[in-house]
Design an enzyme around this catalytic site. Structure first.
Site, PDB file in Angstrom:
ATOM      1  N   SER A 170       0.827  -1.212   0.000  1.00 23.87           N
ATOM      2  CA  SER A 170       0.000   0.000   0.000  1.00 23.87           C
ATOM      3  C   SER A 170       0.859   1.259   0.000  1.00 23.87           C
ATOM      4  CB  SER A 170      -0.958  -0.012   1.184  1.00 23.87           C
ATOM      5  OG  SER A 170      -0.241   0.033   2.392  1.00 23.87           O
ATOM      6  N   ASN A 171       0.246   2.367  -0.311  1.00 24.11           N
ATOM      7  CA  ASN A 171       0.938   3.641  -0.447  1.00 24.11           C
ATOM      8  C   ASN A 171       1.536   4.096   0.891  1.00 24.11           C
ATOM      9  OD1 ASN A 171       0.822   6.847  -0.442  1.00 24.11           O
ATOM     10  ND2 ASN A 171       0.981   6.164  -2.548  1.00 24.11           N
TER      11      ASN A 171
END
Lengths: 507, 507
Positions: free
Chosen positions: A191-192
Site C-alpha cells: 500500500s501507499n
C-alpha cells in the site's frame, strides 16, 4: 494591480497556459537544472516596490519553466497521472476569484450544496452503493478532501475514536490510555506510503501484511493477523485495502477482507485513489465487488476525472462517525440553519477548518466533458497501456512483472536488476521520458503509467523507441565492460595485489 | 474542450472575475437563499454529453452567485479577512496550468526552490528570527501548509513524537503506550477551535488554560498547570500560544510562556494566523517580543498578504524534528539528489504526500505588490478599524469589550446580552453587513473585522450607519414589547392560571 491590469494579465496568462499545454511535447519531460539553480537566480529579498506583471510573466518563462517537470506531458510516465483539463483550470480560477471559505453552510451556501451535488453525481457515475449518496436517507455521503493522504487519515482517526468509545463501554475496567495502547490497524505491504504515515500520525501502528505472490491482500492474511493480535490482547481497529496499489495497481480482495472485518468489528476503508475511475466502466464492474460492504472509500479526481489537484473524493457510509470524532465547535462558528437540514457542515468531515470552493472546478469539468467524455478518457488510458504492454511482450529482452492494470504496465529488462537500474538511469539522464522504479521480492522493475493531459498512440511509440534504444545501448556497453573486465581479469591473475572486479567496473 | 475554446472560456472567466470584484458592493454580503436551494435547481445526474462553456458560465450567474457569501466584499466583517488579490488569482491559474505535484525536488525543482525563496522573503519581511531562514546555517526553515489547522497539527504531532522518543530514553521503565497515555498539551481558552481539534486528532489532551481578564495567556497560568500535571505524573509536551486569539485578537505573552516552556522542555508553538502580518510593521514591533524563543510559528497569507486561500506559512526552528517524525519513504519516491543538498523534500514537513505549486501565487503577489504595497495594505486595515473604533466610542449606547487590535474591533450594545443578540439577528436578516458573535465571561459581543479585497473609509461609514440604525430599531421594538408586556402583566394579575412572562414575549 487594478481590475484593468488584471484583465490584461489574466488574459495573457490564459494564452500562456494554452501555449504551454499545446506545445508541451517541445520540452524534455525532465528539467535540466541542478539543485539550487533557482536560489542563485532570484534576489534574496522581495522587491520593495511593485514590478509589472509583464516582467513577472517574462521571468516565469526565464526561471520557472526551466525548472518544471512536465506532469501534463504525454512523456510523463512516473507515479500515477495528475491530469488537468482546460475547464478545470478555469474552474480553479473562478473559485479563486470568488475567494470564499466553505467551512459551514452560511459561509457560502453554494459551496456546500454544490459539493453535495457533485459528490452524488460522481457516486452515481462510479456506480457506488446507494448508502454513499447524500440524496439517500441515512447518514452517508461524499466530501472533497485535499488529498488521498488526508482521506485515509480521516478514516484512520475516525475509526480509532469509534473503537475507543466502543471499548470504554464494553471494557470499563480498561483506562482510555490502556485502550489506546492496544489499538492496531492493518494494510498491505504494497500500500501507499501515506497509509503507513497515517498510522504514525494517529499513533496507532499499521501492520503491513504480506500480499500474496500476485501482490493482492486477501482475507486469510488479515484473519491470521487479527487472530494473533487479539490473542496478544490487542484491539483491531481498521483495515485499509487498496484498489489498486501504488507499485503495480494490484486490487486487494475486498470481499474476503470485508468478511473478516465484519466478524471483528473492524472498519474497512478502501484506497481507490487511482483505480476508482474504472468503477465507471461496465467492462471493469468486477472491480466494484464488495464495495457495498466497506465503511469508507477515497478516489482522486486528478487521476482519472481530469480535475486538477487538489481534489480527493471520499465517501462515508456513516458520516456521523467522523463528525462525532472531530466536532469541536465554537460560538463564532454557529449559524441558525445548523443541524436543521440535511446540508452537512463539511468542516466536521475533515482535518482543517478552512476549505476552498473545490466543487466548482468539478462541476465545470463534469458538465463540459460529460459522462461520455470522462469514460472515453479512462478507456483511452487503458487502450494506450495495452498498446505499450503488447510492445513489451513483443521484445524478448523484456518481461512483465505483473499483469497490466488499467493504465499501468510494470516491466523490467530480463536478467540482473543492474540492467534495469542502468536503463532507468540512462533514461533519466536523457530526460525524454520519466518513469520511476519499484521493487518486489528483490526484483527491480519500472512502472510505465499513461499520464499527461492528452496522450496519443504516437507518444507510446515514442516512449517505447526510447526504451528499446537505450536498452540496446546499455547492453552494448555492458558487453564492452564485460570484455574489458575479462581482459583485466586475465591481467590481474598476473598482477598480485590488484583488486579490480567486474562489479566495480560496471558502476 | 480544446485550446481554442479554453482561450475563449478563460478570457471570459477573467472578465467575469473582474466584473464580479469591481461591482461587489452591488450585492448584499449575505445570500438570500434557504438551505437546499441548489439541490432543487440542479439535475440529479451529471450530463451524459458535453455542454458548452457559455451555458456553464450562464449557470454560474444564475445558480451559483445567488448562493455566495461575498467574502471579498468590504461589507464582510465576520471571522477574519480572507483576501484575494488580482495577481494571486492569476498565480493560482498558472499553477493549475502547470499542473505539477511538488512532493520532492525532482517532481519539479522550481516548485520546491521557489517555496524556499518566498518563505525566506516572507520571513525577512516579517522580521522573523534568522534561525527560521533556509539560507541560514542550521536545521530551520519555512514551508507552505494548506491551512493554519494543518500547521498547528504538524507542530502538535511532531512535538508528541519528539516527547515520546525523549521519554523512551530517559525513562526506559515506561512502555510506549504508558508514555503516550501521560502526554498533555496546553493552550488558552481563547484559542481557535483548530487547536482543540489538533489535540483530538493527536489523541493528546490539550488543556485550555484560563486567560487573564484581558484575555491574555501568561506564563504563570502555564507554570501552575505544568506543576500540577507533573505532580500527577503527566508529561507536558507542547504549548500553543496565540498572536492574536480568534475572539478578540488578544496577544498571549510569549516571553513568559517561553520561560516556562524552556524550563520544562516543552515545545512552544505560536499561532499567529492573523496578527503575524503586523510583524512587518515597525510600529508593531512589540508583537515580535519573544519570537526568537519559539520552536514553530504559523501565519496565514490570505489574512494580510493578499494571497488567496489556501496558503498557510509555517516556520520551524528545527525542521528535522518534523522530518524524523513523519518520514515513511518508499523506493518510488527516492531520487538521486535526495539528501545531497540543502533543498528540502517538503513532503516530510506536512501531513499529505501531494502538494500544489502554491509558491507561484505567493511570488507573483509579492513581486507585483512589493513590500511597500503589502505594508500599506496592513496599515489600511488598522486605520479603518481605528475609524470604526472611534465611531463606537462616540455612541454611548455601545461599549468596547477589548482594546481594538489591528483590524478587529470587539463591541456590544450596553446592557443585557439580548439586545446585542437581537441586533445581530436583525443585521443578519437584512444581509447588508456580516459579523459574527463571540462571548467572554457571559458577555455576548460582536466582532467587527476589516475584511474584503479593497475596503474604504466609506464602507466603514456604511457599516456603522447600518449598525446604529438597527440598534435604534431594536430598542424601539423593545420598548414597545416592554410596554405590551407591562400591560399584559397587569392583565395577568387579574386572570388567574395565565402564565405569560416578559421573557416569553421577548423571544
Amino acid at each position: 494591480m487594478d481590475a484593468r491590469e488584471f484583465r490584461e494579465f489574466g488574459k495573457a496568462a490564459v494564452d500562456f497556459v494554452a501555449d504551454y499545454l499545446e506545445n508541451i511535447r517541445d520540452h524534455d519531460v525532465l528539467p535540466s537544472v541542478e539543485p539550487g539553480y533557482l536560489l542563485d537566480l532570484l534576489p534574496k529579498q522581495m522587491p520593495e516596490t511593485p514590478e509589472t506583471w509583464s516582467e513577472v510573466l517574462k521571468d516565469i518563462n526565464r526561471v520557472i519553466k526551466p525548472g518544471i517537470t512536465h506532469w501534463q506531458s504525454p512523456n510523463m510516465h512516473a507515479y500515477y497521472p495528475t491530469s488537468v483539463s482546460y475547464p478545470s483550470i478555469v474552474g480553479e480560477m473562478l473559485a479563486s476569484g470568488f475567494g470564499i471559505m466553505g467551512f459551514s453552510w452560511i459561509c457560502s451556501p453554494a459551496c456546500t450544496e454544490l459539493e453535495v451535488v457533485v459528490m452524488d453525481w460522481l457516486a452515481k457515475f462510479l456506480n457506488l452503493p446507494e448508502h454513499f449518496l447524500h440524496e439517500n436517507e441515512g447518514p452517508g455521503g461524499g466530501v472533497i478532501q485535499g488529498s488521498a493522504s488526508e482521506a485515509v487519515l480521516v478514516a484512520v482517526l475516525a475509526a480509532r475514536e469509534q473503537a475507543v468509545r466502543r471499548l470504554r463501554l464494553s471494557q470499563p475496567e480498561l483506562s482510555e490510555s490502556e485502550i489506546r495502547g492496544k489499538l492496531i490497524a492493518y494494510s498491505s505491504d504494497q500500500s501507499n506510503s501515506c497509509i503507513e504515515k497515517a498510522g504514525v500520525l494517529a499513533a496507532m501502528p499499521i501492520k503491513l501484511l504480506p500480499a500474496g505472490a500476485d501482490l493482492v491482500l486477501r482475507g486469510d492474511a488479515l484473519k491470521q493477523a487479527i487472530e494473533q493480535d487479539v490473542a496478544a490482547g490487542l484491539i483491531p481497529v481498521i483495515c485499509i485495502a487498496s484498489l489498486g496499489t501504488t507499485g503495480t495497481c494490484a486490487y486487494d480482495d475486498i470481499e474476503s477482507l470485508a468478511s473478516i472485518c465484519e466478524q471483528n468489528e473492524v472498519w474497512l476503508h478502501v484506497d481507490a485513489a487511482y483505480a476508482g475511475g474504472a468503477f465507471a466502466l461496465e467492462e471493469c464492474s468486477e472491480l466494484r465487488r464488495g464495495l457495498e460492504r466497506v465503511d469508507s472509500l477515497n478516489f482522486n479526481l486528478h487521476k482519472f476525472m481530469l480535475v486538477n489537484f487538489d481534489c480527493a473524493a471520499m465517501w462515508l457510509r456513516d458520516a456521523n462517525k467522523v463528525i462525532d470524532s472531530f466536532n469541536v465547535d465554537r460560538i463564532y462558528l454557529k449559524h441558525k440553519h445548523e443541524g436543521q437540514t440535511q446540508i452537512p457542515d463539511f468542516r466536521h468531515w475533515q482535518i482543517p477548518l478552512g476549505r476552498r470552493f473545490r466543487a466548482l472546478k468539478v462541476w465545470i469539468t463534469f458538465r463540459t466533458l460529460g459522462a461520455e467524455g470522462l469514460r472515453a478518457h479512462i478507456r483511452k488510458h487503458i487502450t494506450l497501456a495495452k498498446q505499450f504492454e503488447d510492445l513489451v511482450k513483443a521484445d524478448e529482452r523484456f518481461e512483465l512483472i505483473a499483469p497490466r492494470a488499467l493504465g499501468l504496465v510494470c516491466f523490467r529488462a530480463k536478467g540482473e536488476n543492474e540492467i534495469t537500474s542502468q536503463l532507468l538511469q540512462r533514461l533519466m539522464e536523457r530526460k525524454k521520458i520519466y518513469m520511476v522504479k519499484a521493487e518486489h521480492c528483490g526484483r527491480l522493475f519500472l512502472r510505465f503509467a499513461v499520464c499527461g493531459m492528452d496522450p496519443k498512440p504516437s507518444d507510446i511509440e515514442f516512449a517505447w523507441t526510447e526504451i528499446q534504444t537505450q536498452l540496446t545501448s546499455v547492453c552494448a556497453e555492458q558487453q564492452v565492460n564485460t570484455r574489458k573486465a575479462g581482459e583485466l581479469s586475465e591481467l590481474t591473475t598476473h598482477l598480485s595485489g590488484l583488486h579490480v572486479t567486474n562489479a566495480t567496473l560496471q558502476r
